[in-house]
Design a protein around this motif. Structure first.
Motif, mmCIF file in Angstrom:
data_model
loop_
_atom_site.group_PDB
_atom_site.id
_atom_site.type_symbol
_atom_site.label_atom_id
_atom_site.label_comp_id
_atom_site.label_asym_id
_atom_site.label_seq_id
_atom_site.Cartn_x
_atom_site.Cartn_y
_atom_site.Cartn_z
ATOM 1 N N VAL A 55 0.843 -1.200 0.000
ATOM 2 C CA VAL A 55 0.000 0.000 0.000
ATOM 3 C C VAL A 55 0.880 1.252 0.000
ATOM 4 C CG1 VAL A 55 -1.688 1.334 1.325
ATOM 5 C CG2 VAL A 55 -1.974 -1.113 1.069
ATOM 6 N N GLY A 56 1.941 1.237 0.797
ATOM 7 C CA GLY A 56 2.869 2.367 0.833
ATOM 8 C C GLY A 56 3.543 2.602 -0.510
ATOM 9 N N ARG A 85 -3.510 6.903 -8.774
ATOM 10 C CA ARG A 85 -4.123 7.516 -7.588
ATOM 11 C C ARG A 85 -5.301 6.673 -7.095
ATOM 12 N NH1 ARG A 85 -3.280 12.574 -4.864
ATOM 13 N NH2 ARG A 85 -1.546 12.419 -6.292
ATOM 14 N N GLU A 86 -6.110 6.167 -8.012
ATOM 15 C CA GLU A 86 -7.260 5.344 -7.634
ATOM 16 C C GLU A 86 -6.830 3.997 -7.059
ATOM 17 O OE1 GLU A 86 -10.570 6.029 -7.410
ATOM 18 O OE2 GLU A 86 -9.825 8.058 -7.746
ATOM 19 N N LYS A 87 -5.772 3.402 -7.633
ATOM 20 C CA LYS A 87 -5.258 2.144 -7.082
ATOM 21 C C LYS A 87 -4.798 2.355 -5.648
ATOM 22 C CE LYS A 87 -3.551 -0.225 -11.207
ATOM 23 N NZ LYS A 87 -2.319 -0.693 -11.894
ATOM 24 N N PHE A 92 -5.648 1.659 0.100
ATOM 25 C CA PHE A 92 -5.675 2.253 1.426
ATOM 26 C C PHE A 92 -7.018 2.019 2.104
ATOM 27 C CE2 PHE A 92 -6.400 5.829 4.339
ATOM 28 C CZ PHE A 92 -5.325 5.636 5.188
ATOM 29 N N GLU A 93 -8.091 2.184 1.367
ATOM 30 C CA GLU A 93 -9.428 1.956 1.925
ATOM 31 C C GLU A 93 -9.593 0.502 2.358
ATOM 32 O OE1 GLU A 93 -12.959 2.845 3.500
ATOM 33 O OE2 GLU A 93 -11.604 4.319 2.622
ATOM 34 N N ASN A 100 -10.241 -2.134 10.709
ATOM 35 C CA ASN A 100 -11.493 -2.022 11.450
ATOM 36 C C ASN A 100 -12.025 -3.401 11.845
ATOM 37 O OD1 ASN A 100 -11.340 0.734 11.179
ATOM 38 N ND2 ASN A 100 -12.825 0.853 9.522
ATOM 39 N N LYS A 101 -11.909 -4.374 10.951
ATOM 40 C CA LYS A 101 -12.371 -5.734 11.262
ATOM 41 C C LYS A 101 -11.512 -6.357 12.360
ATOM 42 C CE LYS A 101 -15.855 -6.290 8.564
ATOM 43 N NZ LYS A 101 -17.190 -6.545 9.081
#
Length: 114
Positions: A55-56, A85-87, A92-93, A100-101
């Protein structure tokens, strides 16, 4: 109590053999199953670190392309920059959702009576 990744995987595989396959394509092998089988001996912490590192890298690649585009580099197109940018955004999302899980699972485990 510590749960090993290998013992958990073995238990999941034994439980999956008990699921009836009537009406299902028994020759189907999902990409998730293939990935789980390929990383059966890997350390969970190492896999998580590798995913966060990826991700980084996506984010830094996106920032680099955006900077090069803003500086007028003709080898970088707007579409390449937007795609990068979208990837990075999607990765990241997904990382935030996994976090969160984990937090939710941790809270539910900690609230279990002993």
């Amino acid at each position: 109590m510590q749960i090993g990744a290998n013992s958990l995987l073995q238990e999941m595989q034994s439980l999956s053999s008990e699921i009836p396959t009537s009406g299902l394509n028994s020759g189907f092998s999902s990409p998730i199953t293939q990935q789980v089988n390929s990383v059966a001996g890997s350390d969970f912490g190492a896999l998580l670190s590798q995913a966060i590192g990826t991700v980084g890298e996506l984010q830094s690649n996106s920032a680099s392309l955006a900077t090069r585009l803003e500086m007028g580099d003709t080898s970088v197109t707007l579409s390449d920059t937007v795609i990068a940018r979208e990837k990075a955004s999607v990765a990241f999302e997904a990382t935030v959702q996994v976090r969160n899980k984990f937090v939710e699972a941790y809270k539910s485990i900690m609230s279990m009576p002993v």
